[in-house]
Design a protein around this motif. Structure first.
Motif, PDB file in Angstrom:
ATOM      1  N   GLU A 192      -5.692   2.215   2.583  1.00  0.00           N
ATOM      2  CA  GLU A 192      -5.194   1.649   1.321  1.00  0.00           C
ATOM      3  C   GLU A 192      -4.810   0.180   1.485  1.00  0.00           C
ATOM      4  N   LEU A 195       0.875   4.271  -2.672  1.00  0.00           N
ATOM      5  CA  LEU A 195       0.647   5.674  -2.312  1.00  0.00           C
ATOM      6  C   LEU A 195       1.836   6.551  -2.700  1.00  0.00           C
ATOM      7  N   ARG A 215      -4.553   7.063   6.163  1.00  0.00           N
ATOM      8  CA  ARG A 215      -4.692   6.903   4.711  1.00  0.00           C
ATOM      9  C   ARG A 215      -4.010   5.626   4.257  1.00  0.00           C
ATOM     10  N   ALA A 254       0.837  -1.199   0.000  1.00  0.00           N
ATOM     11  CA  ALA A 254       0.000   0.000   0.000  1.00  0.00           C
ATOM     12  C   ALA A 254       0.872   1.250   0.000  1.00  0.00           C
TER      13      ALA A 254
END
Lengths: 210, 210
Positions: B38, B21, B34, B17
């Motif tokens: 994800e 990102l 966040r 993840a």
DNA sequence: ACATGGATTATACACTTGTATAAACCACTC
DNA sequence: GAGTGGTTTATACAAGTGTATAATCCATGT
């Protein structure tokens, strides 16, 4: 017009402080309060003068890139042999790094990777830089009678630009291995071209890379 | 050994993840919540498995760079003509960009500019990459009978590395001008060297750059 | 069946974030 | 010298930040 002096002073103080923080902590570490402290001003003024942090950073970008282009243009526009221009440009390298110049430049690039509007502006700067370099290199290659079919001007320009950016990137990563040798190599190569040109024996000058 | 599967799965989910990102929003935009979203996991697990966000990013760096080095090593260690290695490397360019690979790499670089410990790790990766490239280029230059006094191996290595990094940087900035011509130019140049070598007329091969 | 313990969840904490706004300041004009 | 208006200050706000922890879950070994 009430007091534009004071206004400009404060605005510039913010922009200067932002550049300083880009050098020391990077764009990701800049906060409104930290920036105001660095600028010696109240953080409420960011909203007053710039509207938002993003707009402030964009102004930093504008000011910085316009300076950058001005210098590049002045340097390559001079009517001196290309070798001399090149040496001037390379001579800037060390003092530039001492001043933090490339750190600002690359931090703004990193900012642009995730902000399309910033990216667009940087692309424009890049285009102008390329135009300046293209003109200088086209002239130099004509002078040195380099075969532009084997070595297209755009390709040589692209090489010069990627080279310069790569140098910036590596140095900012603390890597200097081989760079002195590389700069020396290029210098010797340019000297050879310059010599071949002034010698006047243009019919077939060998030894460029062998 | 209770359930190492599950543990590994979750850890990998976080690392994957994080890479995603890095590609989409950059390291500056990654927050714990966040990232957890994800990864499809609870954000408390970051503290459980990694201790802190910083440690997590360092693990991302470790995993990513070890893969990078493995690939570079495998590619340049192959016993094929250098021209072929080069073409393989350049062939990776497009698919790499499609996969977001260079974005991760440069985001980690940008992270390193402001985090000395990360910088140190990246310097090690750079050193290994340089070692691999040096071996391959030294062999190639010997094969092609290039004068290593005029063109020291370290200088050529430095050129190749700055070139590659510059290409990454420009493409990430959305700039592609001249790069096709440049890659073609280099390819033609390598072909000429390869041909000169197999021809066997080594006494004095002209035309490398003129 | 049940206890064990790693894995997961939900929640709490203190702090920082960007932005907004009302009040205060102060050099200036009339 | 009162008033004006750009400038500055202090403060407020909601939202987000990283980290921590108690409670819960649940597959496993006995």
């Amino acid at each position: 017009m009430t007091r534009p002096m004071a206004q400009n002073d404060t605005v510039e103080a913010f922009l200067d402080a932002a550049e300083r923080l880009l050098i020391t902590i990077g764009y990701a570490g800049i906060s409104a309060r930290r920036l105001a402290e660095e600028a010696g001003a109240n953080h409420g003024l960011i909203h007053y003068y710039f509207g938002s942090m993003e707009q402030l950073l964009i102004q930093v970008l504008e000011r910085f890139t316009s300076r950058l282009i001005a210098r590049q243009t002045a340097m390559y526009a001079a009517d001196v042999p290309f070798l001399e221009k090149w040496r001037t440009a390379m001579g800037y390298l060390d003092q530039d790094f001492a001043s933090g110049y490339p750190k600002i430049w690359l931090e703004l690039q990193a900012l642009a990777w995730n902000h399309p509007e910033v990216q667009e502006r940087l692309a424009q700067v890049n285009a102008q830089w390329r135009a300046v370099l293209t003109e200088a290199l086209a002239k130099a290659m004509a002078d040195y009678r380099i075969d532009t079919e084997q070595f297209p001007v755009e390709a040589v320009v692209a090489l010069a630009m990627t080279f310069q950016e790569g140098i910036f990137l590596e140095r900012l990563g603390g890597i200097t291995e081989g760079q002195v040798e590389l700069l020396d190599m290029i210098d010797r190569w340019l000297v050879r071209l310059e010599r071949a040109k002034t010698d006047g024996r243009h019919e077939h000058h060998e030894g460029a890379l062998s």
